[in-house]
Scaffold this active site. Sequence first.
Site, mmCIF file in Angstrom:
data_model
loop_
_atom_site.group_PDB
_atom_site.id
_atom_site.type_symbol
_atom_site.label_atom_id
_atom_site.label_comp_id
_atom_site.label_asym_id
_atom_site.label_seq_id
_atom_site.Cartn_x
_atom_site.Cartn_y
_atom_site.Cartn_z
ATOM 1 C CG ASN A 281 17.787 6.277 -34.563
ATOM 2 O OD1 ASN A 281 18.045 6.420 -33.374
ATOM 3 N ND2 ASN A 281 17.723 5.096 -35.139
ATOM 4 C CB THR A 283 13.878 13.714 -34.336
ATOM 5 O OG1 THR A 283 12.923 13.576 -35.390
ATOM 6 C CG2 THR A 283 13.494 14.890 -33.464
ATOM 7 C CB ILE A 310 5.643 3.418 -33.822
ATOM 8 C CG1 ILE A 310 4.408 2.686 -33.276
ATOM 9 C CG2 ILE A 310 5.934 3.053 -35.262
ATOM 10 C CD1 ILE A 310 3.116 3.115 -33.941
ATOM 11 C CG ASP A 311 9.502 1.162 -36.864
ATOM 12 O OD1 ASP A 311 8.260 1.035 -36.878
ATOM 13 O OD2 ASP A 311 10.158 1.548 -37.849
ATOM 14 C CD GLU A 410 7.306 0.209 -42.563
ATOM 15 O OE1 GLU A 410 6.900 0.804 -43.565
ATOM 16 O OE2 GLU A 410 7.369 0.713 -41.429
ATOM 17 C CB ILE A 464 -1.233 1.042 -35.677
ATOM 18 C CG1 ILE A 464 -1.985 -0.278 -35.855
ATOM 19 C CG2 ILE A 464 -0.266 0.948 -34.504
ATOM 20 C CD1 ILE A 464 -1.094 -1.462 -36.197
#
Length: 539
Positions: A281, A283, A310-311, A410, A464
């Site tokens: 977002n 970037t 990745i989210d 997280e 990951i």
Amino acid sequence: MELLSPVIGQKAIFPSTTGYTDHDLFLGSVRLRTVRNLNRACRRLRIRVQAGNGVSKNAAAGIGIGIDFSDPDWKLKYSREFEARFNIPHMTDVFPDAVSYPSTFCLKMRTPITEKFAEGYPSDEKWHGYVNNNDRVLLKVINYSSPSSAGAECIDSNCSWVEQWVHRAGPREKIFFKPEEVKAAIVTCGGLCPGLNDVIRQIVITLEIYGVKKIVGIPFGYRGFSEKGLAEMPLSRKVVQNVHLSGGSLLGVSRGGPKVSDIVDSIQERGINMLFVLGGNGTHAGANAIHDECRKRRIKVAVVGVPKTIDNDIMLMDKTFGFDTAVEEAQRAINSAYIEAHSAYRGIGIVKLMGRSSGFIAMQASLASGQIDICLIPEVPFNLHGPHGVLRHLKYLLETKGSAVVCAAEGAGQDFLEKTNAKDASGNAVLGDIGVYLQQEIKKYFKELGQTADVKYIDPTYMIRACRANASDGILCTVLGQNAVHGAFAGYSGITVGICNTHYVYFPIPEVISKPRVVDPNSRMWHRCLTSTGQPDFL
């Protein structure tokens, strides 16, 4: 009286003066007890207004969207407004006399085209591989009959159906750049994500098929445009041929960077007229600011984004690259936690996965594994203590099963942790470690009960992120990279490419960064996760 559910764990995007840093500003202390009680009441009434993919969900008439539903022509007006919002910027908006050329992209022409392009640009009118500029893809495909339907996304209280169309991605028959005059640049920003090298590779390969000879990589994100000693990296098919076989980024990544004006100055000095930006977002907010500055200066530069998070928290898209790999790799950590817990006397395994404000990875990894007893995500508040808390349920699991496994995103449970107001280089709030906190609280709880609990905590985050893309993400990255190049050559700028209802589309950047995509607690997918884990409501 209507009760409206607050947006839980909502992340707001507020571009800074430079316009491109990430800002994960959580909207208030939304998980206070009063809000939890309100949420519970809302769920009982099955009336929810959640942040969703572009429209308010289960919204009563006129809530927050400024539509007069008493107007008999409201559907037509809504459609026109939607079409205007999702119109993608084109070079001819600023340069109405811009010249187009027959496309040099034709798969019937296998041999490399000459540098001089003798006798004009090659084309094949009989090849039906081009996408028409008027092709559209339907954004929403479910016609909900009631706001009370699971996961309903409604414009009005009657869930009226209004078609919403977005631009189809792909090669156009006419292009607005001469390949021999193009200097293309690629930049990767933010954190690492599986698939970055796959996208870089495919952008380079597709540019060469068009006939572009000057392709460079900007090292270490936006800062590569300004910092001395960071020279641009020449790219070619030979250079990128095998980069997809390893994780990370060939170009390096970083957060933050110089002012937008300085970046555009550097773009002009380097003679770059195509810029491909890979990032999330923040970037993309930067890419849009660069696009706006280029238009302001009236310089012919196509700025195209490829969403990397990745989210999986980018609006409007089915998924973003790296997500499938993250879910797959998370299985290793979950299985390890399960084995540790199952092998120990009264064992409890805790796995923390990525997901600052959205719990897609935790949710889907829990579904895939079938080994999770409790899944905690930022969008769904929970109590640790009390008769309906997580700790009481863990006690029940140990009594009945002998072991338990917890998967936490997280960003889950941040209201339990001390706020530091610290920010990282991208402007993201530094989160507390919910995994460590859960481990400590679980040990403390069972110690006070005088009962044994063997608690193990696993955090596989960086393992990951550094993985190479799996087959599913490899395909997604390949097609995203190709369509990014097609969009630039077609003359579009200020756009990003994504997958929508299994089709590839172009979105105007402001629409995908307006707010983050989050898990809807009333969605079928979250209900499936709860069915799989068997966990109760922790409120």
